[in-house]
Design a protein around this motif. Structure first.
Motif, PDB file in Angstrom:
ATOM      1  N   ASP A 172     -66.265 -35.003   2.667  1.00  0.00           N
ATOM      2  CA  ASP A 172     -65.983 -33.605   2.350  1.00  0.00           C
ATOM      3  C   ASP A 172     -67.070 -32.686   2.892  1.00  0.00           C
ATOM      4  O   ASP A 172     -66.782 -31.579   3.378  1.00  0.00           O
ATOM      5  N   VAL A 173     -68.315 -33.151   2.835  1.00  0.00           N
ATOM      6  CA  VAL A 173     -69.424 -32.344   3.377  1.00  0.00           C
ATOM      7  C   VAL A 173     -69.291 -32.241   4.889  1.00  0.00           C
ATOM      8  O   VAL A 173     -69.458 -31.164   5.477  1.00  0.00           O
ATOM      9  N   ALA A 174     -68.967 -33.359   5.544  1.00  0.00           N
ATOM     10  CA  ALA A 174     -68.819 -33.364   7.000  1.00  0.00           C
ATOM     11  C   ALA A 174     -67.713 -32.413   7.434  1.00  0.00           C
ATOM     12  O   ALA A 174     -67.895 -31.606   8.363  1.00  0.00           O
ATOM     13  N   ALA A 175     -66.555 -32.475   6.761  1.00  0.00           N
ATOM     14  CA  ALA A 175     -65.435 -31.608   7.134  1.00  0.00           C
ATOM     15  C   ALA A 175     -65.793 -30.142   6.946  1.00  0.00           C
ATOM     16  O   ALA A 175     -65.461 -29.290   7.789  1.00  0.00           O
ATOM     17  N   ARG A 176     -66.470 -29.833   5.846  1.00  0.00           N
ATOM     18  CA  ARG A 176     -66.829 -28.440   5.580  1.00  0.00           C
ATOM     19  C   ARG A 176     -67.793 -27.904   6.638  1.00  0.00           C
ATOM     20  O   ARG A 176     -67.626 -26.787   7.140  1.00  0.00           O
ATOM     21  N   LEU A 177     -68.785 -28.710   7.011  1.00  0.00           N
ATOM     22  CA  LEU A 177     -69.754 -28.260   8.016  1.00  0.00           C
ATOM     23  C   LEU A 177     -69.118 -28.144   9.387  1.00  0.00           C
ATOM     24  O   LEU A 177     -69.383 -27.193  10.137  1.00  0.00           O
ATOM     25  N   LEU A 178     -68.260 -29.087   9.745  1.00  0.00           N
ATOM     26  CA  LEU A 178     -67.604 -29.025  11.049  1.00  0.00           C
ATOM     27  C   LEU A 178     -66.688 -27.805  11.141  1.00  0.00           C
ATOM     28  O   LEU A 178     -66.628 -27.148  12.192  1.00  0.00           O
ATOM     29  N   ASP A 179     -65.984 -27.496  10.057  1.00  0.00           N
ATOM     30  CA  ASP A 179     -65.154 -26.285  10.044  1.00  0.00           C
ATOM     31  C   ASP A 179     -66.007 -25.041  10.256  1.00  0.00           C
ATOM     32  O   ASP A 179     -65.633 -24.125  11.001  1.00  0.00           O
ATOM     33  N   ARG A 180     -67.146 -25.010   9.587  1.00  0.00           N
ATOM     34  CA  ARG A 180     -68.025 -23.844   9.706  1.00  0.00           C
ATOM     35  C   ARG A 180     -68.571 -23.719  11.122  1.00  0.00           C
ATOM     36  O   ARG A 180     -68.663 -22.620  11.685  1.00  0.00           O
ATOM     37  N   PHE A 181     -68.945 -24.863  11.728  1.00  0.00           N
ATOM     38  CA  PHE A 181     -69.449 -24.835  13.102  1.00  0.00           C
ATOM     39  C   PHE A 181     -68.358 -24.402  14.079  1.00  0.00           C
ATOM     40  O   PHE A 181     -68.651 -23.758  15.096  1.00  0.00           O
ATOM     41  N   GLU A 182     -67.104 -24.749  13.792  1.00  0.00           N
ATOM     42  CA  GLU A 182     -66.009 -24.288  14.643  1.00  0.00           C
ATOM     43  C   GLU A 182     -65.833 -22.778  14.519  1.00  0.00           C
ATOM     44  O   GLU A 182     -65.568 -22.091  15.518  1.00  0.00           O
ATOM     45  N   GLU A 183     -65.968 -22.250  13.309  1.00  0.00           N
ATOM     46  CA  GLU A 183     -65.792 -20.813  13.083  1.00  0.00           C
ATOM     47  C   GLU A 183     -66.777 -19.985  13.900  1.00  0.00           C
ATOM     48  O   GLU A 183     -66.439 -18.907  14.386  1.00  0.00           O
ATOM     49  N   VAL A 184     -67.990 -20.501  14.067  1.00  0.00           N
ATOM     50  CA  VAL A 184     -69.009 -19.742  14.806  1.00  0.00           C
ATOM     51  C   VAL A 184     -69.065 -20.142  16.277  1.00  0.00           C
ATOM     52  O   VAL A 184     -69.902 -19.647  17.026  1.00  0.00           O
ATOM     53  N   GLY A 185     -68.176 -21.056  16.704  1.00  0.00           N
ATOM     54  CA  GLY A 185     -68.090 -21.406  18.120  1.00  0.00           C
ATOM     55  C   GLY A 185     -69.020 -22.498  18.597  1.00  0.00           C
ATOM     56  O   GLY A 185     -69.090 -22.766  19.804  1.00  0.00           O
ATOM     57  N   LEU A 186     -69.732 -23.149  17.688  1.00  0.00           N
ATOM     58  CA  LEU A 186     -70.623 -24.232  18.103  1.00  0.00           C
ATOM     59  C   LEU A 186     -69.853 -25.525  18.375  1.00  0.00           C
ATOM     60  O   LEU A 186     -70.308 -26.387  19.122  1.00  0.00           O
TER      61      LEU A 186
END
Length: 241
Positions: free
Chosen positions: A114-128
């Motif tokens: 769940d932590v991995a998915a949340r961080l990856l989603d956030r990194f996608e939102e900012v374009g990383l």
């Protein structure tokens, strides 16, 4: 011993080695060790008998267990989200990566799903993290017109192994033209042929076709390009090519 005698005896004792150094003093006490006075421990050095009449070595040679770790000294456990963020930033330093690559790395470091998915989603939102951009970069670095010169089929296989979705791969490879692949295959064969001057024409042709096939070029294009390059170099073209 009178109070005056006890005070005088204390004054005559040498100061401990850590006196004036708080960190050293805390370490000495938390490690369960008595502060050093600069003198040898008379009890240990003289092998002083225990009350039961035997020395420590006579009781089976067992040594005192070290004190348990002090939880306050160990500090709090690392926050999983902070750990995951550090891993992601480290992985993205130097080159882009697909989301699947990053997810696999987090899983290998035992980051909760769940932590991995949340961080990856956030990194996608900012374009990383951007699989489409990653795919375009991969094709431009390894495809037609580059020293690697991989054909679309080989590029697609690599990208799928990295977890990139089929539709994203197709969109990126649509930008590669047939003429681009032909030109790249020709350049690869011309360069390789220069190292095959002492090889007979049939062997050279077989090796050149094999090189292009390993790079993902279709059989028809492989044979056509090798025939063209051999003829241009005034070398015999095998009948079965």
């Amino acid at each position: 011993m009178t109070n005056g005698s006890r005070d005088a005896w204390r004054d005559e004792r040498p100061a401990p080695a850590w006196l004036g150094d708080v960190a050293a003093g805390v370490e000495a006490w938390t490690q369960g060790a008595a502060p050093s006075t600069g003198e040898p421990d008379r009890e240990r050095s003289s092998g002083k008998r225990s009350r039961s009449g035997g020395s420590s070595s006579a009781r089976g040679g067992r040594r005192a267990s070290p004190p348990p770790d002090d939880p306050a000294r160990l500090g709090p456990e690392a926050d999983p989200e902070s750990v995951a963020r550090t891993i992601l930033l480290d992985q993205l330093t130097g080159r882009a990566r697909s989301r699947r690559e990053l997810a696999d790395k987090l899983a290998s470091r035992e980051v909760p799903d769940d932590v991995a998915a949340r961080l990856l989603d956030r990194f996608e939102e900012v374009g990383l993290v951007d699989d489409a951009a990653f795919t375009r970069l991969w094709v431009s670095a390894r495809g037609a017109g580059t020293s690697r010169g991989l054909a679309r089929r080989a590029l697609a296989s690599e990208l799928r192994r990295k977890g990139v979705a089929d539709e994203v791969v197709r969109d990126a490879l649509e930008e590669v033209e047939d003429d681009d692949e032909h030109a790249t295959a020709t350049a690869l064969v011309e360069r390789r042929l220069r190292s095959l001057q002492r090889v007979d024409d049939a062997t050279a042709a077989r090796r050149l076709v094999g090189m292009l096939a390993r790079k993902g070029y279709p059989a028809g294009l492989c044979h056509r390009v090798v025939r063209e390059v051999l003829a241009e170099a005034r070398r015999d073209v095998p009948d079965d090519l």
